[in-house]
Scaffold this motif. Structure first.
Motif, PDB file in Angstrom:
ATOM      1  N   VAL A  71       6.224 -38.562  13.528  1.00 43.45           N
ATOM      2  CA  VAL A  71       4.892 -38.074  13.181  1.00 43.45           C
ATOM      3  C   VAL A  71       3.839 -39.169  13.208  1.00 43.45           C
ATOM      4  CG1 VAL A  71       3.548 -36.836  11.462  1.00 43.45           C
ATOM      5  CG2 VAL A  71       5.957 -36.268  11.779  1.00 43.45           C
ATOM      6  N   ALA A  72       4.101 -40.268  12.531  1.00 44.24           N
ATOM      7  CA  ALA A  72       3.129 -41.353  12.458  1.00 44.24           C
ATOM      8  C   ALA A  72       3.876 -42.670  12.326  1.00 44.24           C
ATOM      9  CB  ALA A  72       2.196 -41.163  11.264  1.00 44.24           C
ATOM     10  N   LEU A  85      -3.160 -39.926   8.273  1.00 40.04           N
ATOM     11  CA  LEU A  85      -2.162 -40.410   9.224  1.00 40.04           C
ATOM     12  C   LEU A  85      -2.020 -39.482  10.430  1.00 40.04           C
ATOM     13  CD1 LEU A  85       0.601 -41.643   6.727  1.00 40.04           C
ATOM     14  CD2 LEU A  85      -1.090 -43.001   7.982  1.00 40.04           C
ATOM     15  N   ILE A  86      -2.377 -38.223  10.269  1.00 45.79           N
ATOM     16  CA  ILE A  86      -2.401 -37.284  11.392  1.00 45.79           C
ATOM     17  C   ILE A  86      -3.699 -36.494  11.321  1.00 45.79           C
ATOM     18  CG2 ILE A  86       0.112 -37.094  11.543  1.00 45.79           C
ATOM     19  CD1 ILE A  86      -0.100 -34.373  10.157  1.00 45.79           C
ATOM     20  N   LEU A 138      -0.297 -30.090  15.704  1.00 46.55           N
ATOM     21  CA  LEU A 138       0.315 -30.920  16.742  1.00 46.55           C
ATOM     22  C   LEU A 138       1.835 -30.930  16.652  1.00 46.55           C
ATOM     23  CD1 LEU A 138      -2.105 -33.988  16.513  1.00 46.55           C
ATOM     24  CD2 LEU A 138      -2.135 -32.159  18.225  1.00 46.55           C
ATOM     25  N   TYR A 139       2.381 -30.453  15.520  1.00 45.60           N
ATOM     26  CA  TYR A 139       3.816 -30.541  15.272  1.00 45.60           C
ATOM     27  C   TYR A 139       4.343 -29.142  14.956  1.00 45.60           C
ATOM     28  CZ  TYR A 139       2.123 -35.277  14.783  1.00 45.60           C
ATOM     29  OH  TYR A 139       1.491 -36.468  15.000  1.00 45.60           O
ATOM     30  N   LEU A 185       3.616 -32.355   6.269  1.00 45.83           N
ATOM     31  CA  LEU A 185       2.572 -32.749   7.208  1.00 45.83           C
ATOM     32  C   LEU A 185       1.196 -32.756   6.552  1.00 45.83           C
ATOM     33  CD1 LEU A 185       3.677 -30.798  10.415  1.00 45.83           C
ATOM     34  CD2 LEU A 185       3.845 -33.270   9.993  1.00 45.83           C
ATOM     35  N   LEU A 202       0.580 -36.037   4.934  1.00 38.01           N
ATOM     36  CA  LEU A 202       0.200 -37.057   5.924  1.00 38.01           C
ATOM     37  C   LEU A 202      -1.235 -36.854   6.398  1.00 38.01           C
ATOM     38  CD1 LEU A 202       3.381 -37.434   8.164  1.00 38.01           C
ATOM     39  CD2 LEU A 202       2.789 -38.598   6.031  1.00 38.01           C
ATOM     40  N   LYS A 203      -1.628 -35.597   6.564  1.00 33.78           N
ATOM     41  CA  LYS A 203      -3.006 -35.317   6.965  1.00 33.78           C
ATOM     42  C   LYS A 203      -3.978 -35.781   5.898  1.00 33.78           C
ATOM     43  CE  LYS A 203      -6.089 -31.471   8.141  1.00 33.78           C
ATOM     44  NZ  LYS A 203      -6.218 -29.995   8.235  1.00 33.78           N
ATOM     45  N   SER A 234      -4.015 -33.243  12.547  1.00 34.56           N
ATOM     46  CA  SER A 234      -3.787 -31.813  12.371  1.00 34.56           C
ATOM     47  C   SER A 234      -2.296 -31.519  12.321  1.00 34.56           C
ATOM     48  CB  SER A 234      -4.432 -31.023  13.513  1.00 34.56           C
ATOM     49  OG  SER A 234      -4.047 -29.661  13.475  1.00 34.56           O
ATOM     50  N   ARG A 235      -1.910 -30.522  11.499  1.00 35.08           N
ATOM     51  CA  ARG A 235      -0.524 -30.079  11.475  1.00 35.08           C
ATOM     52  C   ARG A 235      -0.150 -29.373  12.767  1.00 35.08           C
ATOM     53  NH1 ARG A 235      -1.535 -26.996   6.522  1.00 35.08           N
ATOM     54  NH2 ARG A 235      -0.790 -25.252   7.785  1.00 35.08           N
ATOM     55  N   SER A 243       6.034 -43.807   9.193  1.00 36.17           N
ATOM     56  CA  SER A 243       6.407 -42.670   8.360  1.00 36.17           C
ATOM     57  C   SER A 243       7.818 -42.205   8.725  1.00 36.17           C
ATOM     58  CB  SER A 243       5.415 -41.522   8.533  1.00 36.17           C
ATOM     59  OG  SER A 243       5.476 -41.017   9.855  1.00 36.17           O
TER      60      SER A 243
END
Length: 218
Positions: free
Chosen positions: A179-180, A162-163, A168-169, A154, A157-158, A165-166, A183
């Motif tokens: 996730v996105a 692409l996101i 959120l998951y 994650l 991706l951050k 915050s981690r 992806s």
């Protein structure tokens, strides 16, 4: 200063894996330890990327292949074989005939960390290798073995925006996240460490429930 700190971190890790290789465990005193950056699995077109924590000090650091030569690997490869992702249920050395089927095993960290507890900065220092592997493989699904692997993916991706915050998951055994857009779908399981498998926190049945054949369907 940060570059100097990270360089020193790499040196500590290298020193740790080399120290382990020199001292060895009594059971492996006849072995010549690999003691280098581990070899990834050789399935370069796999649609499932299995992401561990790091090479085990007396496992992959000794044999040169992830989850090979330790109890975690015994558990993992038996599960992979049962799910159809490996041609055999055991992994003992690099020349034992093991082949993964449409799966690729990698790690968040590239060397065995001291006490098996990598610092966030050390994980970040290795993230570029994992990011490059993902670019080459383009997997459809990622199976994170434990929270550190989950967060490590994650964080990549951050870093790409692409996101946001981690947080959120949330990681859990059996967790699943889209996730996105574009992806890979992310799945999570508890790590197959002895601490988990020998206490019953992780069982073969729990892994069998998570492994899904449709991960790699077109």
């Amino acid at each position: 200063m940060r570059k100097l700190w990270l360089a020193r971190s790499v040196l500590v890790w290298c020193a740790t894996r080399e120290k382990v290789a020199r001292e060895k465990r009594r059971a492996y005193r006849e072995w010549t330890y690999w003691a280098n950056r581990f070899r990834d699995s050789e399935t370069l077109h796999a649609q499932l990327l299995i992401l561990g924590l790091a090479p085990a000090a007396h496992g992959a650091n000794r044999t040169g292949r992830m989850f090979t030569g330790d109890r975690s690997g015994d558990f993992l490869y038996a599960a992979l074989h049962k799910a159809g992702f490996a041609n055999q249920p055991t992994s003992e050395n690099r020349d034992d005939g093991l082949r993964l089927e449409n799966a690729y095993i990698s790690a968040t960290c590239r060397c065995a960390p001291p006490d098996n507890k990598p610092l966030p900065e050390e994980i970040s220092n290795c993230s570029g290798y994992l990011a490059r592997e993902m670019e080459i493989l383009k997997p459809r699904a990622i199976l994170a073995l434990g929270k550190i692997a989950w967060d490590g993916y994650l964080e990549i991706l951050k870093g790409r925006g692409l996101i946001a915050s981690r947080a959120l998951y949330k990681f859990a055994h059996g967790a699943e996240a889209e996730v996105a857009v574009g992806s890979p779908r992310l799945f999570g399981v508890y790590h197959p460490s002895q601490q988990n498998t020998q206490t019953g926190r992780v069982t073969p049945a729990m892994y069998a429930q998570v492994f899904a054949p449709d991960w790699t369907l077109p």
